[in-house]
Scaffold this motif. Sequence first.
Motif, short mmCIF file in Angstrom:
data_model
loop_
_atom_site.label_atom_id
_atom_site.label_comp_id
_atom_site.label_asym_id
_atom_site.label_seq_id
_atom_site.Cartn_x
_atom_site.Cartn_y
_atom_site.Cartn_z
N ALA A 156 65.78 -59.17 91.74
CA ALA A 156 66.11 -59.16 90.11
C ALA A 156 65.12 -59.89 89.47
O ALA A 156 64.56 -59.54 88.43
N GLU A 157 65.01 -61.26 89.93
CA GLU A 157 64.19 -62.13 89.19
C GLU A 157 62.74 -61.78 89.57
O GLU A 157 61.93 -61.96 88.50
N SER A 158 62.34 -61.36 90.59
CA SER A 158 61.13 -60.84 91.00
C SER A 158 61.00 -59.85 90.08
O SER A 158 59.45 -59.83 89.59
N GLY B 216 57.26 -70.56 104.58
CA GLY B 216 58.38 -69.81 104.41
C GLY B 216 59.25 -70.86 103.67
O GLY B 216 60.63 -70.62 103.52
N MET B 217 59.07 -71.90 102.96
CA MET B 217 59.79 -72.72 102.02
C MET B 217 59.67 -72.20 100.59
O MET B 217 59.02 -72.54 99.75
N PHE B 218 60.37 -71.14 100.66
CA PHE B 218 60.27 -70.35 99.29
C PHE B 218 61.04 -70.84 98.26
O PHE B 218 60.42 -70.85 96.87
N ASP B 219 61.89 -71.56 98.31
CA ASP B 219 62.47 -72.43 97.23
C ASP B 219 61.61 -73.29 96.69
O ASP B 219 61.35 -73.33 95.27
N GLU B 220 60.95 -74.13 97.34
CA GLU B 220 59.96 -75.13 96.99
C GLU B 220 58.91 -74.36 96.36
O GLU B 220 58.35 -74.76 95.39
N ARG C 97 59.26 -50.20 94.67
CA ARG C 97 59.59 -50.54 96.10
C ARG C 97 61.12 -51.57 95.81
O ARG C 97 62.01 -51.65 96.61
N LEU C 98 60.84 -52.57 95.00
CA LEU C 98 61.77 -53.37 94.83
C LEU C 98 63.20 -52.97 94.35
O LEU C 98 64.45 -53.24 94.76
N TYR C 99 62.83 -51.72 93.37
CA TYR C 99 64.10 -51.21 92.99
C TYR C 99 64.78 -50.32 94.00
O TYR C 99 66.05 -50.48 94.27
N LEU D 100 54.47 -66.23 91.64
CA LEU D 100 55.97 -66.40 91.42
C LEU D 100 56.75 -65.16 91.79
O LEU D 100 57.91 -65.30 92.42
N ALA D 101 56.42 -64.22 91.33
CA ALA D 101 57.14 -62.92 91.70
C ALA D 101 57.05 -62.58 93.30
O ALA D 101 58.07 -62.19 93.69
N ASP D 102 56.06 -62.84 93.92
CA ASP D 102 56.05 -62.46 95.40
C ASP D 102 56.84 -63.64 96.07
O ASP D 102 57.55 -63.34 97.17
N ALA D 103 56.81 -65.00 95.71
CA ALA D 103 57.73 -65.99 96.23
C ALA D 103 59.24 -65.63 96.05
O ALA D 103 60.07 -65.72 96.81
N LEU D 104 59.55 -65.24 94.91
CA LEU D 104 60.82 -64.72 94.59
C LEU D 104 61.30 -63.49 95.63
O LEU D 104 62.25 -63.52 96.02
N THR D 105 60.36 -62.53 95.67
CA THR D 105 60.67 -61.30 96.69
C THR D 105 60.77 -61.98 97.83
O THR D 105 61.76 -61.47 98.60
#
Length: 564
Positions: free
Chosen positions: A147-149, A110-114, A172-174, A136-141
């Motif tokens: 938006a970045e995801s 759960g350390m998504f920033d890192e 799903r993200l939209y 990367l997209a999954d971690a951003l989500t």
Amino acid sequence: MYMRIFYIFLLLLTVAGSAFSQTDQRKFDYFYYEGLNLKAAGKYDAAFDALSHCLSIDSTAAPVLYELSFFYMQLDRPEKTVEYLRRAVENSSDNYTYRMALASVNRSLGMFDEAVEEYRKLSKQYPEKMDLVFYLADALTQKGDIAESIEAYDTLESAVGMNEALSQQKFRLYMQIEEKEKAYKEIEKLANKFPMDARYPLMLGDLYLENKEMDKALQNYEKAHKIDPQNPYYVVSMSNYYEAIGDNAASESLIRDALVNEKLDVETKVGILSRYIIRLQHTEKGMEGANAIFDELIEQHPEDIDLKLMYGSLLTAQEKKEEAEFQFQLVTEMEPGNASAWQQLLNLALRNEQLDEVVRICTTCMDMFPDAPEYYFYLGIAYYQQDKQEEALQVYRDGIAIIPAENGRLKSDFYGQMGDIYYQMEQLDKTYEAYDEALKYNMNNVMVLNNYAYFLALDKKDLDKALRMSLQTINMESENATYLDTYAWILFVKGEYKLAKIYIERAIEHDDTNSSELVDHYGDILFMIGEKERAVEQWKKAKELGKEGEVLDRKIAEEAYFEE
């Protein structure tokens, strides 16, 4: 143990020095490869010691740090896992494997920033590896940067081309950020790319219907029907459409016509029915209509197992137990190895307290499914309720023998049942032995803890131990009336009456069963703190609630406490 002492001995022999000599290199190599070999052989303690010794020779050795990080992961030491992986990356920053491991561990913790930071670096350094963009997209989500995801998924789509998984994820993200138009466009793109797939216009139709755009919904449903006239989703979607515009008759007729159409295959009908049955269950009329449809379908397709299982489940929900049992029994005769049908029959027999039927089902299934311990468990309960204690105990012993070693909780439950039976047989030593075994496998088995504590209190034995176990149950279920009553009663036996009163009143406050036992205990506690009149009131109330016995009658008649 010998191996651990051996490596510690070698560690003490290591010559300290700041220079990394050839001798140090030989020692390092020896311990490193020995550690890997020991790990491969499953000798993890010795492997850990050998690899740790490598670090005493060279604290910057990235391969060793990497290996040790996974030992810490197995030991459930996430902070050490991350620390060692970070050190491995610091000392070997160009190693793809180490950096991927660090990013993955960060994401799993759960350390998504890192994780995002590491995946960004990796994707820039290795632009040809498209899986990095996905991670990367999954971690951003997970981080909440939707938006970045989406931008990352767009990048991935540009590289690998449009596909269903990516478009569905972007959809799903939209929807998550309430940008419906962009979400719809993702499905439209799929519909345009796969013009012969009816799923996408149906999905669009459902979206427009939900958004109350009826014309667009109908257009997409008609388009889907042209592509695939027998698609079961179409029937349900059009039924929902008719219902939404207030034409309930057309809605019901569409479903019924499809289900009774002899030209339509049974798999399609089951698909329609499984989606439609939820709607039918909302009203009594709908339920009866569902029964009529099932009767007709089963007449058309008497050999279909899925129809009978679905009908049996519906009849169970309607409390039509005998009719449900008939359907499940038919399945077991047609397909004896159908575990689902046997389980449904067992559930019905347990609910109806049909002990002979429970015995029949369990003994049959024990032969048919020899590795399924649940049948041993319920057979033991049935034997116990039939006063066949020895048979019940033997069934539990046999059941314990087939339970996998990793399923300690189930073994704990079996031993707990054995303890309860031994108590009813007045074999207290064996009762406590069984409970001790149960707690070895699951120290938080709340029912065992409660029963063990209560029986110790009745036995006036090991009261401090009983109090600790009972407190553990309250910590786990603070509003459970039975567990609060047990704790109060142990305090009563210990002579701590005022504290006992606090807990028995909490028990009564949370009791929704009108337990006469709790009320009787309340009377006993009140008497001991000098509230005689209230105590007698509670004893009388306990009798009114159904508690019987000479001791209770004597307490009421003589207005005094007497021990059971």
